[in-house]
Write a protein that holds these residues in place. Structure first.
Motif, short mmCIF file in Angstrom:
data_model
loop_
_atom_site.label_atom_id
_atom_site.label_comp_id
_atom_site.label_asym_id
_atom_site.label_seq_id
_atom_site.Cartn_x
_atom_site.Cartn_y
_atom_site.Cartn_z
N ALA A 183 -4.17 28.52 8.30
CA ALA A 183 -3.92 29.87 8.83
C ALA A 183 -3.18 30.71 7.81
N GLY A 184 -3.69 31.90 7.57
CA GLY A 184 -3.06 32.81 6.62
C GLY A 184 -3.53 32.63 5.19
N ALA A 185 -4.41 31.66 4.95
CA ALA A 185 -4.90 31.43 3.58
C ALA A 185 -5.89 32.53 3.18
N ASP A 186 -5.77 32.96 1.94
CA ASP A 186 -6.68 33.96 1.39
C ASP A 186 -7.80 33.29 0.59
N ALA A 187 -7.50 32.11 0.04
CA ALA A 187 -8.47 31.34 -0.75
C ALA A 187 -7.95 29.91 -0.86
N TYR A 188 -8.71 29.07 -1.57
CA TYR A 188 -8.35 27.65 -1.70
C TYR A 188 -8.53 27.19 -3.14
N ASN A 189 -7.70 26.22 -3.54
CA ASN A 189 -7.85 25.54 -4.82
C ASN A 189 -8.22 24.08 -4.56
N VAL A 190 -9.18 23.58 -5.30
CA VAL A 190 -9.64 22.19 -5.15
C VAL A 190 -9.18 21.39 -6.36
N TYR A 191 -8.55 20.24 -6.09
CA TYR A 191 -8.04 19.37 -7.15
C TYR A 191 -8.80 18.04 -7.12
N ARG A 192 -9.05 17.52 -8.31
CA ARG A 192 -9.75 16.24 -8.44
C ARG A 192 -9.04 15.37 -9.47
N SER A 193 -8.96 14.09 -9.17
CA SER A 193 -8.35 13.14 -10.10
C SER A 193 -9.11 11.82 -10.02
N TYR A 231 -10.68 11.29 -6.46
CA TYR A 231 -9.72 11.58 -5.39
C TYR A 231 -9.54 13.10 -5.32
N TYR A 232 -9.64 13.63 -4.12
CA TYR A 232 -9.61 15.09 -3.95
C TYR A 232 -8.48 15.52 -3.02
N ARG A 233 -7.93 16.69 -3.32
CA ARG A 233 -7.00 17.39 -2.44
C ARG A 233 -7.30 18.88 -2.54
N VAL A 234 -6.91 19.62 -1.51
CA VAL A 234 -7.14 21.07 -1.47
C VAL A 234 -5.84 21.76 -1.08
N THR A 235 -5.58 22.93 -1.67
CA THR A 235 -4.41 23.74 -1.30
C THR A 235 -4.87 25.12 -0.85
N SER A 236 -4.03 25.77 -0.05
CA SER A 236 -4.27 27.16 0.35
C SER A 236 -3.56 28.09 -0.61
N VAL A 237 -4.11 29.30 -0.76
CA VAL A 237 -3.49 30.35 -1.58
C VAL A 237 -3.40 31.60 -0.71
N ASN A 238 -2.21 32.21 -0.66
CA ASN A 238 -2.04 33.41 0.17
C ASN A 238 -2.29 34.67 -0.65
N PRO A 239 -2.23 35.87 -0.04
CA PRO A 239 -2.53 37.10 -0.78
C PRO A 239 -1.60 37.38 -1.95
N GLU A 240 -0.38 36.79 -1.95
CA GLU A 240 0.53 36.97 -3.08
C GLU A 240 0.36 35.90 -4.15
#
Length: 236
Positions: free
Chosen positions: A162-172, A205-214
């Protein structure tokens, strides 16, 4: 004119001059004691009304369900009032927090996805001018990250924060405690992503983060482990 008459005239003139000088000196001294000081205004009785300068360096750090504020203290500040609005141009009429003695505040009465604007004032005998304005949009991390193994690619899907403007995908190629290194993909606009650079037989191995408008980034989602195969029978 007799000598005694001249002496009396000089004495009166000297007395008048001394009285004038003494009166002027006393008035100057009284003005100095009862006038404005370096950090306040006089009240006429020799006391100063301390009005602190505005706090500086106000910063907002939004996270999941919270906006954390911090600022630098001006001289003579005894406490602080925090003001908030959902539009720029915050008015200092109804504080969201008052009488704060620390130079920080965590606003937890917020909704993810709503942008909040803040100013802070310092208080001593009276309340000073507000700080410069800052803003923050609280937002949540993605959840329920899942993956599907395919031929030379991994399909990822997750529940948006909730409130995310976009996402970043990480892989290792090894398990991590959180988002590690540079993102494989940044600014992903939807809650899904296909990793087409995966090599068959290699475990990722994957993880995802949210990015807000700032452009603030959330904590990482859960981790998912996937290995692409050439036509895998059960798509692990």
């Amino acid at each position: 004119m007799h000598l005694s008459t001249r002496t009396t005239t000089w004495t009166r003139a000297l007395s008048t001059a001394l009285t004038t000088l003494l009166t002027a000196a006393l008035m100057t001294f009284a003005a100095g004691c009862g006038g404005a000081g370096a950090n306040g205004e006089g009240d006429g009785d020799g006391d100063q009304t301390v009005v602190p300068a505005a706090p500086t360096g106000l910063e907002a750090t939004p996270t999941d369900g919270e906006v954390s504020l911090s600022w630098d203290a001006p001289d003579d500040a005894e406490s602080y009032n925090v003001y908030r609005a959902t539009e720029s141009g915050v008015e200092t009429t109804d504080p969201v927090a008052e009488g704060r003695t620390e130079t920080s505040y965590a606003d937890t009465d917020v909704e993810n996805g709503t942008t909040y604007f803040y100013v802070v004032t310092a208080v001593a005998d009276e309340e000073g001018d507000p700080s410069s304005e800052t803003e923050g949009t609280p937002f949540a991390a993605p959840s329920a990250l899942a993956g599907t193994s395919e031929d030379s690619q991994i399909q990822l899907d997750w529940s948006g924060g909730a409130g995310a403007d976009a996402y970043n995908v990480y892989r290792s190629e090894r398990s991590t405690d959180g988002a590690s290194g540079d993102p494989l993909a940044s600014g992903v606009s939807s809650a899904s992503y296909t990793d087409e650079s995966a090599e068959n037989g290699t475990t990722y191995y994957y993880r995802v983060t949210s990015v807000n408008p700032e452009d603030a980034e959330s904590n990482a989602s859960n981790e998912v482990e996937k290995t692409p195969f050439d036509d895998p029978p059960d798509r692990p």
